[in-house]
Write an enzyme that holds these catalytic residues in place. Sequence first.
Site, mmCIF file in Angstrom:
data_model
loop_
_atom_site.group_PDB
_atom_site.id
_atom_site.type_symbol
_atom_site.label_atom_id
_atom_site.label_comp_id
_atom_site.label_asym_id
_atom_site.label_seq_id
_atom_site.Cartn_x
_atom_site.Cartn_y
_atom_site.Cartn_z
ATOM 1 N N TYR A 1 -24.227 2.492 -3.801
ATOM 2 C CA TYR A 1 -25.313 2.727 -4.754
ATOM 3 C C TYR A 1 -25.372 1.611 -5.800
ATOM 4 O O TYR A 1 -26.453 1.090 -6.117
ATOM 5 C CB TYR A 1 -25.185 4.095 -5.441
ATOM 6 C CG TYR A 1 -26.461 4.449 -6.184
ATOM 7 C CD1 TYR A 1 -27.506 5.069 -5.527
ATOM 8 C CD2 TYR A 1 -26.632 4.096 -7.524
ATOM 9 C CE1 TYR A 1 -28.707 5.347 -6.175
ATOM 10 C CE2 TYR A 1 -27.827 4.373 -8.187
ATOM 11 C CZ TYR A 1 -28.860 4.997 -7.506
ATOM 12 O OH TYR A 1 -30.046 5.264 -8.143
ATOM 13 N N GLY B 1 -24.261 3.746 3.819
ATOM 14 C CA GLY B 1 -23.301 4.400 2.927
ATOM 15 C C GLY B 1 -23.663 4.162 1.471
ATOM 16 O O GLY B 1 -23.444 3.072 0.942
ATOM 17 N N LYS C 1 0.861 -1.189 0.000
ATOM 18 C CA LYS C 1 0.000 0.000 0.000
ATOM 19 C C LYS C 1 0.893 1.233 0.000
ATOM 20 O O LYS C 1 1.925 1.262 0.680
ATOM 21 C CB LYS C 1 -0.874 0.014 1.271
ATOM 22 C CG LYS C 1 -2.123 0.835 1.134
ATOM 23 C CD LYS C 1 -3.226 0.049 0.453
ATOM 24 C CE LYS C 1 -4.458 0.877 0.239
ATOM 25 N NZ LYS C 1 -5.548 0.090 -0.351
ATOM 26 N N VAL D 1 -19.709 2.351 -4.115
ATOM 27 C CA VAL D 1 -20.011 0.927 -4.009
ATOM 28 C C VAL D 1 -21.460 0.727 -3.564
ATOM 29 O O VAL D 1 -22.199 -0.072 -4.152
ATOM 30 C CB VAL D 1 -19.048 0.224 -3.007
ATOM 31 C CG1 VAL D 1 -19.430 -1.243 -2.853
ATOM 32 C CG2 VAL D 1 -17.602 0.349 -3.468
HETATM 33 P P1 NAD Z 1 -17.471 6.377 -1.105
HETATM 34 O O1 NAD Z 1 -16.672 7.448 -0.430
HETATM 35 O O2 NAD Z 1 -17.858 6.572 -2.531
HETATM 36 O O3 NAD Z 1 -18.820 6.090 -0.295
HETATM 37 C C1 NAD Z 1 -18.896 6.060 1.090
HETATM 38 C C2 NAD Z 1 -20.250 6.664 1.463
HETATM 39 O O4 NAD Z 1 -20.444 6.486 2.867
HETATM 40 C C3 NAD Z 1 -20.361 8.161 1.158
HETATM 41 O O5 NAD Z 1 -21.541 8.417 0.425
HETATM 42 C C4 NAD Z 1 -20.426 8.793 2.553
HETATM 43 O O6 NAD Z 1 -21.212 9.964 2.601
HETATM 44 C C5 NAD Z 1 -21.062 7.676 3.354
HETATM 45 N N1 NAD Z 1 -20.894 7.763 4.799
HETATM 46 C C6 NAD Z 1 -19.835 8.218 5.504
HETATM 47 N N2 NAD Z 1 -20.085 8.134 6.816
HETATM 48 C C7 NAD Z 1 -21.326 7.602 6.951
HETATM 49 C C8 NAD Z 1 -22.147 7.256 8.065
HETATM 50 N N3 NAD Z 1 -21.739 7.456 9.307
HETATM 51 N N4 NAD Z 1 -23.360 6.737 7.819
HETATM 52 C C9 NAD Z 1 -23.798 6.526 6.546
HETATM 53 N N5 NAD Z 1 -23.059 6.840 5.466
HETATM 54 C C10 NAD Z 1 -21.845 7.367 5.666
HETATM 55 O O7 NAD Z 1 -16.608 5.035 -0.899
HETATM 56 P P2 NAD Z 1 -16.763 3.679 -1.707
HETATM 57 O O8 NAD Z 1 -15.729 3.620 -2.770
HETATM 58 O O9 NAD Z 1 -18.181 3.456 -2.025
HETATM 59 O O10 NAD Z 1 -16.283 2.622 -0.594
HETATM 60 C C11 NAD Z 1 -17.143 2.260 0.472
HETATM 61 C C12 NAD Z 1 -16.390 1.362 1.440
HETATM 62 O O11 NAD Z 1 -15.948 0.187 0.749
HETATM 63 C C13 NAD Z 1 -15.128 1.984 2.037
HETATM 64 O O12 NAD Z 1 -14.979 1.509 3.350
HETATM 65 C C14 NAD Z 1 -14.015 1.432 1.167
HETATM 66 O O13 NAD Z 1 -12.777 1.386 1.858
HETATM 67 C C15 NAD Z 1 -14.543 0.030 0.888
HETATM 68 N N6 NAD Z 1 -14.016 -0.569 -0.331
HETATM 69 C C16 NAD Z 1 -14.202 0.048 -1.526
HETATM 70 C C17 NAD Z 1 -13.698 -0.538 -2.687
HETATM 71 C C18 NAD Z 1 -13.911 0.113 -4.034
HETATM 72 O O14 NAD Z 1 -13.698 -0.555 -5.057
HETATM 73 N N7 NAD Z 1 -14.352 1.348 -4.080
HETATM 74 C C19 NAD Z 1 -13.004 -1.768 -2.625
HETATM 75 C C20 NAD Z 1 -12.842 -2.394 -1.380
HETATM 76 C C21 NAD Z 1 -13.350 -1.777 -0.246
#
Ligand code: NAD
Length: 353
Positions: free
Chosen positions: A183, A177, A80, A181
């Site tokens: 949505y 959230g 990382k 991911v």
């Molecule tokens: P993102 O930032 O697009 O979405 C996260 C959402 O969570 C945002 O809309 C934010 O407003 C919301 N949020 C924050 N605090 C909150 C709370 N207390 N209650 C409700 N909603 C809240 O991130 P993402 O890319 O969708 O990733 C989501 C999670 O999945 C993260 O933990 C990320 O590390 C993990 N993840 C993502 C991927 C990827 O491919 N994007 C891969 C592995 C893991």
Amino acid sequence: MQIFQQMTDMEHEQLVFCHDKVSGLKAIIAIHDTTLGPALGGTRMWDYDSEEEAITDALRLSKGMTYKSSVMGLNLGGGKGVIIGDARKDKTEELWRAYGRFVETLGGRYITAEDVGTTPEDMDIVSQETDYVAGLAHLSGDPSPVTAYGTYVGMKACMEHLTGSDSLQGRCIAVQGIGSVGYALCEYLAEERAEIIVSDIYPDAVEQAVEQLGATAVEPDDIYDQECDIFAPCALGAVINDASIDRLRCRVVAGAANNQLERQEHGEQLRERGILYAPDFVINGGGVINVAHEFHPSGYSRDLALRKVDTISDRLLQVFAVSDEEGIPTSVAANRVAEERIRSIGRIQRIRV
Ligand code: NAD
């Protein structure tokens, strides 16, 4: 901060500090374990409060990548990168190119990609200086839709384990959230006619999920109390904690967020409460699988990547079987499955030709 002690405790191979005086780059690259292959893991750009916090994040996240790649059967180790800076203000072409040059010096021991605070477009600039970068805009691109698909596949495996049927039709799923991911996950759930409950701290995506997908919205803090089949954390880490665990009224915890358990003992507590936990680094492996497919001998194909993502179902069922046979939490069983593959592949005899 006892850096070598932390590396010893977490079994890291290498920690690299990168500084470029022209661009102001301050980056740390952690390589956890390369037994299975080069260390792949995205680069996070974050305004850390301290250098210690940045180092700890790099160490913790790179170890997680080793386990994620191992359990998904990828020939990759865990690494990382973290860049200390504000992703909204501090990005420049010089910064990415300087970072690319540092990645290049590692000769392929570390392959980078996008992560929180970085984008496929940033990685395109990095690729001007190194071949050891994946997740490029014209290749695998944004991993979020594939992560969402993997999470959906994983939810179906959980229901199959519990009920003998993997159908989500009519099942109630509470998604915390509604970001990239969350949505996309809701779109899969709506297509299968699941009942969806959503929460987010920002109203836009929630409103869209209500209008477009027929979801029901609840306040962010109320999501833990929803009577549902599956609670899907897709926002932050550490949401399964002392305060939330007794409030859960679900049969399954299965979501995309990284590091969902605040502490290991919360995995045991979920088990005691009869809640099936899909270990985060297994169910959210779709993103790394997608990025890793850029290195497939026949080139990147979304279809091939998605077929590999389908195997998340088998991996979860394997983890649940180990958990049942040995009477251990699924979180511990997943670690065992990952460690066992690293151990056994690492022990295969080298043969001189
Ligand atoms: P993102 O930032 O697009 O979405 C996260 C959402 O969570 C945002 O809309 C934010 O407003 C919301 N949020 C924050 N605090 C909150 C709370 N207390 N209650 C409700 N909603 C809240 O991130 P993402 O890319 O969708 O990733 C989501 C999670 O999945 C993260 O933990 C990320 O590390 C993990 N993840 C993502 C991927 C990827 O491919 N994007 C891969 C592995 C893991």
